[in-house]
Design a protein around this motif. Structure first.
Motif, short mmCIF file in Angstrom:
data_model
loop_
_atom_site.label_atom_id
_atom_site.label_comp_id
_atom_site.label_asym_id
_atom_site.label_seq_id
_atom_site.Cartn_x
_atom_site.Cartn_y
_atom_site.Cartn_z
N GLY A 179 0.70 -1.41 0.04
CA GLY A 179 0.12 -0.10 0.18
C GLY A 179 1.08 1.23 -0.13
N LYS A 180 1.79 1.66 0.97
CA LYS A 180 2.76 2.57 0.77
C LYS A 180 3.56 2.82 -0.79
N LEU A 181 4.09 1.47 -0.67
CA LEU A 181 5.05 1.80 -2.01
C LEU A 181 4.05 2.01 -3.17
N ASN A 182 2.58 1.44 -3.08
CA ASN A 182 1.77 2.00 -3.94
C ASN A 182 1.76 4.26 -4.44
N GLN A 183 1.81 4.46 -3.05
CA GLN A 183 1.87 5.42 -2.50
C GLN A 183 3.23 6.29 -3.07
N LEU A 184 3.88 5.76 -2.46
CA LEU A 184 5.51 6.25 -3.35
C LEU A 184 5.59 6.25 -4.45
N GLY A 185 5.14 5.37 -5.17
CA GLY A 185 5.58 5.63 -6.97
C GLY A 185 4.55 6.67 -6.94
N SER A 186 3.26 6.68 -6.58
CA SER A 186 2.24 7.31 -7.16
C SER A 186 2.69 9.35 -6.57
N GLN A 187 2.71 9.39 -5.39
CA GLN A 187 3.30 10.20 -5.01
C GLN A 187 4.80 10.70 -5.10
N VAL A 188 5.34 10.17 -5.29
CA VAL A 188 6.94 10.59 -5.22
C VAL A 188 7.20 10.51 -6.65
#
Ligand code: NZQ
Ligand code: ZN
Length: 381
Positions: free
Chosen positions: A297-306
Motif C-alpha cells: 500500500g505504501k509502496l504504491n503511494q510512494l510510486g504515485s506521489q513521489v
C-alpha cells in the motif's frame, strides 16, 4: 494516532549563522570544542567558530573518526572529567555529533560508558551540547539518537535519549561548498532513507505525516536530479533543511516505523567500513522486495506521489525499481559487490552479527528473522 512531541533544539539557519555562537554559549562556561579529522581547519569553519568564541574559554578535542569509536570518545570523556568541562560543542557531521552525544552522557556516568550503548545504563544526566553542522545527512543535529562503534569488537550500536538532544544547532548551508561530492550524494540518500523508514510501513490515514514525508522525498528526488547543477545557494539551503527535517521528529509522530534497513546497514559498516548511506542503498531495495506484501500500500503511494508513476498492479514493484535507479544514478552501490564486498562468507558474517545484536525479529511486523535477513543479503550480493 497518538503521540507526544517536543523538539527543543534551537535552530539557527542561514549563511551568517555561525556568528550566533557567541550569544548561544554562556560566557562563563568551560567549552570543549570537538571535531573530526581536520576538514574544518581546511575549509575555514574552525576559524569562523573560533572568531565567534574569542571571548570564551575553549578547549579542543580532535580526531573523532567517521563512524565514531568508543575507544576515541573515551579519551574525550577523560578530558571532560579532568578539566571540569561544562558545555560540549560539536563541529562536524553525524559522526562528530553522535560522538559528542556519547561524550555528554558518559561524562556524567561513573561506570563504563559502553553501558549506555548496550542499554545496561540509561542516562538521566548529561552535559549540555551545541552543534555547528558541517554535513547535512543524518539529522543528528536536532534529534536524540547516536550511533557509536566499539572498534575492538566491531559492534556498532545506537542509543536514544532526549537528554542528549542538542540545545542548539547552527545550520549554515555554505559548509556544503567544501563537502566532497561523495558526501553530498550520501547526504541526499541518507535523508531519503530516513523518511522511508518512517513512511514505508502501514497505511494509517496519517495525512499530515504522509504528506510531509512525500514533500521531503520529492525534494530529495529533485535535489538528486539537479546534482550536476548543484553549485548554488538554493540547492544547498534546500538540501540542508530537508535533511534536517527528515529526522527531526515530525514525519515519525504517531506512525509505525521500520528501521531494519538501518539495522542491517550498521553491520555492514561495522565489519566492512562502508559509508553509512551506501550500506542503506545496498540493503533497502532487496529488503523492500522481500517485504513487498506487507508494504504494498505504501509502496504504491510512494510510486504515485513521489515518482509520479502510472497506476497498475505492479506499481509497488516499479516504485522499488525507481528507488534503485535513484541510488545508482547518484553513484551509490545497490549490491554488496558494488561496494567491493566479495568474500564468500560475507553474508554469514553479517547474519552472525545481526544475531549477536538480537536483530532476530525486525521490521514493522517483526517478520524479518535471521533466515529472511540472510535471503535479503544474498539477494543484495
Ligand atoms: O572528520 P572530518 O574532517 O570532519 O571529515 C568528515 C568525514 O571524513 C567529512 N566532512 C564533514 N563535513 C565536511 C567534511 N569534509 C569537507 N567539508 C565539510 N564541510 O565527511 C566525512 C564523513 O563525515 P560523517 O560525520 O561520518 O558523515 P555523516 O554525517 O554521514 O555521519 C555518519 C554517521 O552518523 C550515523 C551513522 O551511522 C554514521 O556513524 N547516523 C546517525 C544518525 C542519528 N544520530 O540520528 C542517523 C543516521 O541514520 C546514522 O546512522
Ligand atoms: Zn541513516
Amino acid at each position: 494516532m497518538q503521540f507526544s512531541f517536543q523538539n527543543p533544539t534551537k535552530i539557527e539557519f542561514g549563511q551568517d549563522s555561525i556568528k550566533s555562537l557567541k550569544a548561544l554559549l554562556p560566557l562563563e562556561s568551560k567549552v570543549l570544542l570537538v571535531y573530526g579529522g581536520g576538514s574544518i581547519k581546511r575549509n575555514g569553519i574552525y576559524q569562523q567558530v573560533m572568531t565567534a568564541l574569542e571571548d570564551h574559554n575553549v578547549m579542543e578535542f580532535s580526531g573523532v573518526e567517521a563512524n565514531p569509536t568508543y575507544e576515541t570518545l573515551s579519551k574525550a570523556v577523560e578530558l571532560v572529567k579532568a578539566q571540569g568541562i561544562d558545555f560540549v560543542l560539536a563541529v562536524g557531521g553525524g559522526s562528530v555529533i553522535d560522538g559528542c552525544k556519547y561524550i555528554v552522557a558518559a561524562s556524567c556516568y561513573d561506570g563504563d560508558g559502553w553501558d549506555i550503548l548496550t542499554g545496561a545504563h540509561y542516562s538521566d544526566k548529561a552535559l549540555p551540547l551545541g552543534v555547528v553542522l558541517t554535513l547535512p545527512a543524518t539529522g543528528s543535529e536536532s534529534n536524540a539518537a547516536a550511533v557509536v562503534t566499539k572498534a575492538a569488537t566491531q559492534d556498532k550500536l545506537s542509543f536514544y535519549n532526549d537528554i542528549v538532544r542538542p540545545r542548539f544547532a547552527i545550520l549554515n548551508p555554505d559548509v556544503i561548498k567544501t563537502l566532497p561530492e561523495r558526501q553530498q550524494a550520501n547526504g541526499i540518500i541518507d535523508a531519503f532513507i530516513h523518511v522511508c523508514e518512517q513512511y514505508l510501513t502501514l497505511e494509517a490515514d496519517t495525512w499530515v505525516q504522509d504528506g510531509y514525508a512525500e514533500v521531503l522525498l520529492r525534494n530529495l528526488v529533485k535535489l538528486a536530479a539537479q546534482f550536476e547543477q548543484r553549485d548554488n545557494d538554493i540547492w544547498r539551503a534546500n538540501l540542508m533543511w530537508t535533511a534536517n527535517q527528515a529526522l527531526y521528529g515530525l514525519v515519525g509522530n504517531g506512525v509505525t516505523h521500520d528501521w531494519s534497513t538501518h539495522m542491517i546497514g550498521h553491520e555492514i559498516t561495522a565489519i566492512y567500513g562502508v559509508d553509512h548511506a551506501r550500506t542503506l542503498t545496498i540493503v533497502q531495495p532487496s529488503l523492500l522486495r522481500s517485504q513487498i506484501e506487507y508494504k504494498r500500500g505504501k509502496l504504491n503511494q510512494l510510486g504515485s506521489q513521489v515518482f509520479n508513476l502510472a497506476q497498475g498492479d505492479d506499481l509497488a514493484e516499479r516504485a522499488i525499481d525507481a528507488l534503485e535507479q535513484l541510488y545508482s544514478k547518484l553513484g551509490l552501490p545497490v549490491r554488496l559487490s558494488e561496494a567491493g564486498i566479495k568474500d564468500a562468507d560475507a553474508v554469514d558474517k553479517l547474519v552472525a552479527a545481526l544475531e549477536k545484536h538480537a536483530m532476530t525479529a525486525i521490521g514493522e511486523h517483526k517478520a524479518i528473522d535471521i533466515a529472511t535477513s540472510r535471503a535479503i543479503l544474498l539477494q543484495a550480493s
